[in-house]
Each structure stands twice: as structure tokens, then as C-alpha cells.
Write a protein that holds these residues in place. Structure first.
Motif, mmCIF file in Angstrom:
data_model
loop_
_atom_site.group_PDB
_atom_site.id
_atom_site.type_symbol
_atom_site.label_atom_id
_atom_site.label_comp_id
_atom_site.label_asym_id
_atom_site.label_seq_id
_atom_site.Cartn_x
_atom_site.Cartn_y
_atom_site.Cartn_z
ATOM 1 N N TRP A 92 0.829 -1.210 0.000
ATOM 2 C CA TRP A 92 0.000 0.000 0.000
ATOM 3 C C TRP A 92 0.866 1.265 0.000
ATOM 4 O O TRP A 92 0.402 2.345 0.362
ATOM 5 N N ARG A 93 2.090 1.111 -0.382
ATOM 6 C CA ARG A 93 3.027 2.242 -0.498
ATOM 7 C C ARG A 93 3.035 3.142 0.729
ATOM 8 O O ARG A 93 2.927 4.367 0.650
ATOM 9 N N GLY A 94 3.146 2.476 1.871
ATOM 10 C CA GLY A 94 3.382 3.228 3.113
ATOM 11 C C GLY A 94 2.150 3.789 3.788
ATOM 12 O O GLY A 94 2.272 4.418 4.834
ATOM 13 N N ARG A 95 0.972 3.543 3.218
ATOM 14 C CA ARG A 95 -0.226 4.170 3.818
ATOM 15 C C ARG A 95 -1.246 3.129 4.277
ATOM 16 O O ARG A 95 -1.735 2.328 3.476
ATOM 17 N N PHE A 96 -1.581 3.181 5.556
ATOM 18 C CA PHE A 96 -2.608 2.290 6.099
ATOM 19 C C PHE A 96 -3.977 2.981 6.147
ATOM 20 O O PHE A 96 -5.010 2.314 6.178
ATOM 21 N N ALA A 97 -3.964 4.304 6.214
ATOM 22 C CA ALA A 97 -5.218 5.053 6.394
ATOM 23 C C ALA A 97 -6.179 4.740 5.249
ATOM 24 O O ALA A 97 -5.789 4.710 4.076
ATOM 25 N N GLY A 98 -7.428 4.454 5.602
ATOM 26 C CA GLY A 98 -8.453 4.170 4.598
ATOM 27 C C GLY A 98 -8.459 2.723 4.130
ATOM 28 O O GLY A 98 -9.314 2.336 3.331
ATOM 29 N N SER A 128 -7.964 -0.358 9.568
ATOM 30 C CA SER A 128 -9.232 -0.938 10.042
ATOM 31 C C SER A 128 -9.196 -2.457 9.918
ATOM 32 O O SER A 128 -8.573 -3.000 9.003
ATOM 33 N N LEU A 129 -9.893 -3.105 10.838
ATOM 34 C CA LEU A 129 -9.879 -4.569 10.880
ATOM 35 C C LEU A 129 -11.308 -5.072 11.045
ATOM 36 O O LEU A 129 -12.010 -4.660 11.975
ATOM 37 N N SER A 130 -11.745 -5.964 10.136
ATOM 38 C CA SER A 130 -13.037 -6.652 10.292
ATOM 39 C C SER A 130 -12.722 -8.097 10.608
ATOM 40 O O SER A 130 -12.059 -8.767 9.815
ATOM 41 N N VAL A 131 -13.212 -8.562 11.726
ATOM 42 C CA VAL A 131 -12.853 -9.899 12.206
ATOM 43 C C VAL A 131 -14.056 -10.822 12.097
ATOM 44 O O VAL A 131 -15.129 -10.500 12.625
ATOM 45 N N ALA A 132 -13.895 -11.963 11.410
ATOM 46 C CA ALA A 132 -14.948 -12.977 11.375
ATOM 47 C C ALA A 132 -14.441 -14.244 12.039
ATOM 48 O O ALA A 132 -13.447 -14.833 11.583
ATOM 49 N N THR A 133 -15.090 -14.640 13.120
ATOM 50 C CA THR A 133 -14.748 -15.891 13.814
ATOM 51 C C THR A 133 -16.064 -16.617 14.110
ATOM 52 O O THR A 133 -17.107 -15.962 14.213
ATOM 53 N N PRO A 134 -16.018 -17.934 14.323
ATOM 54 C CA PRO A 134 -17.217 -18.583 14.863
ATOM 55 C C PRO A 134 -17.506 -18.005 16.251
ATOM 56 O O PRO A 134 -16.585 -17.490 16.902
ATOM 57 N N SER A 135 -18.751 -18.106 16.698
ATOM 58 C CA SER A 135 -19.117 -17.371 17.926
ATOM 59 C C SER A 135 -18.326 -17.836 19.147
ATOM 60 O O SER A 135 -18.024 -17.028 20.019
ATOM 61 N N GLY A 136 -17.961 -19.097 19.203
ATOM 62 C CA GLY A 136 -17.215 -19.573 20.381
ATOM 63 C C GLY A 136 -15.712 -19.314 20.296
ATOM 64 O O GLY A 136 -14.960 -19.744 21.172
ATOM 65 N N TYR A 137 -15.259 -18.649 19.254
ATOM 66 C CA TYR A 137 -13.808 -18.484 19.036
ATOM 67 C C TYR A 137 -13.438 -17.028 18.790
ATOM 68 O O TYR A 137 -12.545 -16.716 18.009
#
Ligand code: CP
Ligand code: NVA
Length: 321
Positions: free
Chosen positions: A150-156, A182-191
Motif C-alpha cells: 500500500w506504499r506506506g499508507r494504512f489510512a483508509g 481498520s480490521l473486520s474480524v470474522a470468527t465462529p461465535s465460540g472463538y
């Protein structure tokens, strides 16, 4: 004049480098460029690293060894089975003795409490080479890999995690938040990840536009993402849970259909080793969108920046116990 806070002695968690992470990544990139040009600088000449491993390792062990060697230092592999630690010598006594020989200790442990105990008794820096709660060296390399693309940029940007709420995710929650990703996390409900890590990540994102979200739906997490990250469903030390985990994680495979929901430019990360056919398919891991091999190589460059930071010449002298 405001004084900079004293940096922590040890790297036990990404929170120990959170305020420094951008600088560490810039440094890792510079060290990578130097290596590509064949430049070798003996920044750690005369320094010794003891590496205690309670669990197997390919990448972490080799990247630490090669990093120390490239920087003019030396690394000593210490399997816990072969140390007196394996026969009941205490962690505290091991820490005190190793501190008389080496300039830093890396430790791959089953239990985070043992990591903390080693760091408490070691007068030299202790670097977490993975435990049940975190994998900070891995996540430094992961962020380096994303930063390059991402050429040094995490924003957006938004990364989607698909899989277990494990040690790697905990470190990633802190690391992503610290750099404003930003982080979107998908896990099973027990994990799900431990709530303390989610809360700590939310605190770190304040002042940035980055967000942290949790779901049990991989498609929801991946839709429109800039990158996707997965890890094994059964981490080292959890082998007795294999059957239950394989059931729970059905539907959490990173395959071509799931990847198609992300942006067309999205790439896929995996810290490796992979369980091909479980959390990731061959076609994704070996395909054009896989960043896993660059990510593995970046362990070396990230580790160098970490080693320089924790046992380089600018490190404070330690009082021996
Ligand atoms: N990713 C990682 O830490 O790999 P190893 O277990 O091979 O060190
Ligand atoms: N979550 C995995 C990472 C391996 C590098 C484990 O702990 O086994």
C-alpha cells in the motif's frame, strides 16, 4: 522539554512497540533494501541471542538466526526439551543464568504467564517468539508486507480476518489499531478474540479513522476488504480440540469464492504453516493474490528491526541480578 518515555525492556506484546511501530516498519524496510543491495552492517557485532523454543518453528527460528548472523551477532537455539528447564529447573533460575551469557532471549512458550515470568527474572530483553496470547514478531512482518503493497499508507485500508480468535489475531488487533488500519474480524461465535484485546485495540484507534468490527459471517468481513488474513484453525497446543474446531470452522475457509468478495486489488495473507484444504485452498495460497511468501520473507527484515531496537547499541545498559 517533554522527555520521551523509557521504552520497555521486553517485547512481550505488540503494546510494547505500539507507539514505535511506524518507525520500526520504516527501519525494517530500509534494512530490507540494504540486504537486497548486498550491504551488510554489523549493527549487533558481539551480541548473542538465546532462543528458547517450547514448540516447533521454521520461520521464527530461521529468521532470528539469519537476522543475528546478517547483523554480525550470533544466535543460540535452545530447545526447552534439552535445557534443564525440561527437567524442572525453574524459569526464574533459567532467566538469571541466561542473562549472564547472552544479550537477549527470545522465547516461544505455551503459556503467556511463563513469558512474563522469564521477562521478570531476566536482566536482558525478552522477545516473545509466540505464546498462547500473542505473536508480535509475526505481526510486525505482516504490517511490513501490507505497508509495502500500500506504499506506506494504512489510512483508509481495511483488513479482514477470517478464522480463529487466536494469538496472531490478538497481536494484529493491537498492531492494526496502532498504525490506523481498520480490521473486520470474522470468527465462529465460540472463538472470538479475548475482549481485553478488542478493547485495547479500540483505545489505540482513537485519534485515527480506523475501526474494529467483529462478526460471525466471513462474507460480511471480506466484502470490499483491501486484504484478507487467515491462520490455522488448530494452533500449537490445541491439538486435543481438533475435531470440535474442524466442525466449528466449517464455512471459514479462504477460497476463491470468498476472495472474490474482496476488492479486485485485495491480496491474501497467511502467517504459515498452512493447513491446505482447511483454512485456505491451494488455489488461493499458490495463486496470484497470495502475499504469504513475501510475508514469510518479511519475518527476516522485521526481526532485524526488532533486534536492533531491543538489543542494539542504543539499548540501555542492564543491571545484572
Ligand atoms: N509463522 C510462524 O511463526 O512460523 P513458525 O512456526 O515456522 O516459526
Ligand atoms: N496460531 C498459530 C500460529 C503459528 C505460527 C499457532 O499458535 O500455532
Amino acid at each position: 522539554m517533554a522527555r520521551r518515555p523509557v521504552p520497555p525492556k521486553d517485547l512481550l506484546s505488540v503494546s510494547d512497540i505500539a507507539s514505535d511501530l511506524d518507525r520500526l516498519l520504516v527501519r525494517a524496510e530500509a534494512l530490507k533494501t540494504e540486504r537486497a543491495r548486498g550491504v551488510k552492517r554489523p549493527l549487533l557485532a558481539g551480541r548473542n541471542l538465546g532462543m528458547i523454543f517450547e514448540k516447533p518453528s521454521t520461520r521464527t527460528r530461521v529468521s532470528f538466526e539469519v537476522a543475528m548472523n546478517d547483523l554480525g551477532g550470533h544466535a543460540i537455539y535452545l530447545s526447552s526439551r534439552d535445557l534443564q528447564l525440561g527437567r524442572g529447573e525453574t524459569i526464574a533460575d533459567t532467566a538469571r543464568v541466561l542473562s549472564r551469557f547472552v544479550d537477549a532471549v527470545s522465547y516461544r512458550a505455551f503459556h503467556h504467564a511463563d513469558m512474563v515470568e522469564l521477562a521478570r527474572w531476566a536482566s536482558v530483553p525478552v522477545i516473545n517468539a509466540l505464546d498462547d496470547l500473542e505473536h508480535p514478531c509475526q505481526v510486525t512482518a505482516d504490517l511490513l508486507t501490507m505497508r509495502e503493497r500500500w506504499r506506506g499508507r494504512f489510512a483508509g485500508r481495511r483488513l479482514a480476518w477470517v478464522g480463529d480468535g487466536n494469538n496472531v489475531l490478538h497481536s494484529l488487533l493491537l498492531g492494526a489499531a496502532a498504525v490506523g488500519l481498520s480490521l473486520s474480524v470474522a470468527t465462529p461465535s465460540g472463538y472470538r478474540p479475548q475482549p481485553e484485546y478488542v478493547r485495547a485495540a479500540e483505545v489505540l484507534t482513537r485519534g485515527t479513522k480506523a475501526t474494529v468490527s467483529l462478526t460471525t459471517d466471513p462474507e460480511e468481513a471480506v466484502r470490499g476488504a483491501d486484504a484478507i488474513y487467515t491462520d490455522v484453525w488448530v494452533s500449537m497446543g490445541e491439538e486435543s480440540e481438533t475435531k470440535a474446531r474442524e466442525e466449528a470452522f466449517r464455512g471459514f475457509q479462504v477460497n476463491d469464492a470468498l476472495v472474490a468478495l474482496a476488492k479486485a486489488s485485495a491480496f491474501v495473507l497467511h502467517d504459515l504453516p498452512a493447513h491446505r484444504g482447511q483454512e485456505i485452498t491451494d488455489s488461493v495460497l499458490d495463486g496470484p493474490r497470495s502475499a504469504a511468501w513475501d510475508q514469510a520473507e518479511n519475518r527476516l527484515h522485521a526481526q532485524k528491526a526488532i533486534l536492533e531496537r531491543f538489543l542494539g547499541p542504543r539499548t540501555r545498559p542492564r543491571v545484572r541480578q
